[in-house]
Design an enzyme around this catalytic site. Sequence first.
Site, PDB file in Angstrom:
ATOM      1  N   GLU A 280       0.824  -1.211   0.000  1.00  0.00           N
ATOM      2  CA  GLU A 280       0.000   0.000   0.000  1.00  0.00           C
ATOM      3  C   GLU A 280       0.860   1.264   0.000  1.00  0.00           C
ATOM      4  O   GLU A 280       0.435   2.314  -0.468  1.00  0.00           O
ATOM      5  CB  GLU A 280      -0.888  -0.026   1.247  1.00  0.00           C
ATOM      6  CG  GLU A 280      -2.235   0.632   1.029  1.00  0.00           C
ATOM      7  CD  GLU A 280      -3.187   0.318   2.185  1.00  0.00           C
ATOM      8  OE1 GLU A 280      -3.763  -0.768   2.179  1.00  0.00           O
ATOM      9  OE2 GLU A 280      -3.321   1.154   3.080  1.00  0.00           O
ATOM     10  N   HIS A 301       8.523 -26.660   0.440  1.00  0.00           N
ATOM     11  CA  HIS A 301       7.817 -27.765  -0.200  1.00  0.00           C
ATOM     12  C   HIS A 301       6.616 -27.259  -0.981  1.00  0.00           C
ATOM     13  O   HIS A 301       5.689 -28.008  -1.241  1.00  0.00           O
ATOM     14  CB  HIS A 301       7.382 -28.772   0.867  1.00  0.00           C
ATOM     15  CG  HIS A 301       8.533 -29.248   1.679  1.00  0.00           C
ATOM     16  ND1 HIS A 301       9.289 -30.345   1.326  1.00  0.00           N
ATOM     17  CD2 HIS A 301       9.104 -28.735   2.798  1.00  0.00           C
ATOM     18  CE1 HIS A 301      10.261 -30.505   2.222  1.00  0.00           C
ATOM     19  NE2 HIS A 301      10.180 -29.532   3.115  1.00  0.00           N
ATOM     20  N   LYS A 415     -13.070   2.658  -1.341  1.00  0.00           N
ATOM     21  CA  LYS A 415     -13.998   2.995  -0.250  1.00  0.00           C
ATOM     22  C   LYS A 415     -15.139   3.868  -0.772  1.00  0.00           C
ATOM     23  O   LYS A 415     -16.309   3.647  -0.449  1.00  0.00           O
ATOM     24  CB  LYS A 415     -13.258   3.750   0.866  1.00  0.00           C
ATOM     25  CG  LYS A 415     -12.349   2.883   1.719  1.00  0.00           C
ATOM     26  CD  LYS A 415     -11.782   3.695   2.889  1.00  0.00           C
ATOM     27  CE  LYS A 415     -10.805   2.882   3.721  1.00  0.00           C
ATOM     28  NZ  LYS A 415     -10.274   3.581   4.882  1.00  0.00           N
TER      29      LYS A 415
HETATM   30  O1  PA5 Z   1      -3.105   1.795   5.935  1.00  0.00           O
HETATM   31  C1  PA5 Z   1      -4.126   2.346   5.587  1.00  0.00           C
HETATM   32  O2  PA5 Z   1      -4.195   3.580   5.487  1.00  0.00           O
HETATM   33  C2  PA5 Z   1      -5.388   1.570   5.278  1.00  0.00           C
HETATM   34  O3  PA5 Z   1      -5.126   0.239   5.075  1.00  0.00           O
HETATM   35  C3  PA5 Z   1      -6.352   1.715   6.436  1.00  0.00           C
HETATM   36  O4  PA5 Z   1      -5.747   1.258   7.606  1.00  0.00           O
HETATM   37  C4  PA5 Z   1      -7.651   0.961   6.204  1.00  0.00           C
HETATM   38  O5  PA5 Z   1      -8.221   1.340   4.991  1.00  0.00           O
HETATM   39  C5  PA5 Z   1      -8.627   1.238   7.318  1.00  0.00           C
HETATM   40  O6  PA5 Z   1      -8.867   2.599   7.439  1.00  0.00           O
HETATM   41  P1  PA5 Z   1      -9.418   3.218   8.767  1.00  0.00           P
HETATM   42  O7  PA5 Z   1      -8.420   2.979   9.827  1.00  0.00           O
HETATM   43  O8  PA5 Z   1      -9.619   4.668   8.458  1.00  0.00           O
HETATM   44  O9  PA5 Z   1     -10.712   2.524   9.056  1.00  0.00           O
END
Ligand code: PA5
Length: 425
Positions: A280, A301, A415
């Site tokens: 990410e 394996h 989202k």
């Molecule tokens: O690392 C990130 O920014 C995302 O993976 C968020 O953690 C994830 O989308 C969840 O978002 P939030 O903490 O706002 O619910």
Amino acid sequence: MPESKKSPLQFSLDLALTGKGAVPQAGYAAALDKAKGALEWLRGQQGKLELLGIPSRTDDLKAAAKIAATIKDMKTVAVLGIGGSSLGGQALTVLRRQSTPMVEFHDNPDPFSWAAALTRFDLKKTHFVAISKSGGTAETLMQVLTAAEALEKAGVKSLKKHFTIVTEPHKSALADFADEIGAARLAHPTGVGGRYSVLTMVGVLPALLMGIDVKKLRAGAQSVLDETLAAKDASAAPAAAGAALHQTLAAEGKLATTILWPYADTLQVFGGWWRQLWAESLGKDGKGSTPVSVLGPVDQHSQLQLFRDGPGNALFTLVSVDTKGKGLTAPRARAKRLGLDYLAGRKMGDLVDAEARATAQTLSKNGRPVRQIHLAKVDAFEMGALMMHFMLETILMGRLMGVDPFDQPGVEEGKVLARQYLQEG
Ligand code: PA5
């Protein structure tokens, strides 16, 4: 400020810099030079980048401990949250020192699993810790709404005792819910992104509920941070050297994949946390490499064949923990009778140790770059150190690649669209 200790992580780049699996020397030298600049930038971020100040914080622990104490008599604590609001806490479960309350992580909003969980819980003895940085993530909110409904149906009069909310201190649906029911709230630091948040209340509150020494967790992280910031050049800072190693391959178009390969069950879930961090943070602008998390020896394996003889566009990070001389012993007499002299009297940990070494050599001898990390054990201090190492390596890699490691436009787009589809019916 807690006294700084030495990092417990031992790195070896020998197999990545020499022998058949070596990365090109000139490319590595150039990447190290760039990494030096990235390291200088990181030093300049002290006092600005909130993440760097988290390991030395102690002011926030009292409030968390107070909340944990009010929950301790519950049978179950269900931690609700997704992505960075869950994976770090999940990685810490291997450090669990107590099973009352039983802390469970519920991230995926699978309708059937979640309904089954709510049916399984003794709801009057269940506490929900809902974690969301934004306070607006649909998956987590869906869990919160349905959990509240289930509690009310079970005859719970005061929802307040059954929820703790970790979110940023601003208006959001989750914050409003906390206010509506009067639930305790802990602040998610605004300057720390979800996938970098494990050392904040996001990981700390679940850790406290599992009896984990969070001071040691943070101290481990601090040890790596100190080592990184104090390094004279990039080669002396494993996070910078690791980023440089990746960048050397990326510059040659030889980094489609980066593979984290711990030889310890205790680091399997950790791999899932790291995978999100890398993917990410760095998969942007047509750049990036796919993080793959495997486990040794079992994946010898399963995937070693591909890794040894496949396209060859990966960097391997093998992580070993002291296992030699540990575990159960293969009984001598029977082993010998069966012609297993090599196992007779040997410990299971000897086998794992030998296999980790064998994998490193197998890959390297076949021209695959291998980096090795070794640690004596996996406890809170070591886990904190590993987490900080990989967070810094990711951030520095972002600098080398020229991408912003702190945003996640792809996640946000998903989202928004999901909310839109729900709205449309
Ligand atoms: O690392 C990130 O920014 C995302 O993976 C968020 O953690 C994830 O989308 C969840 O978002 P939030 O903490 O706002 O619910």
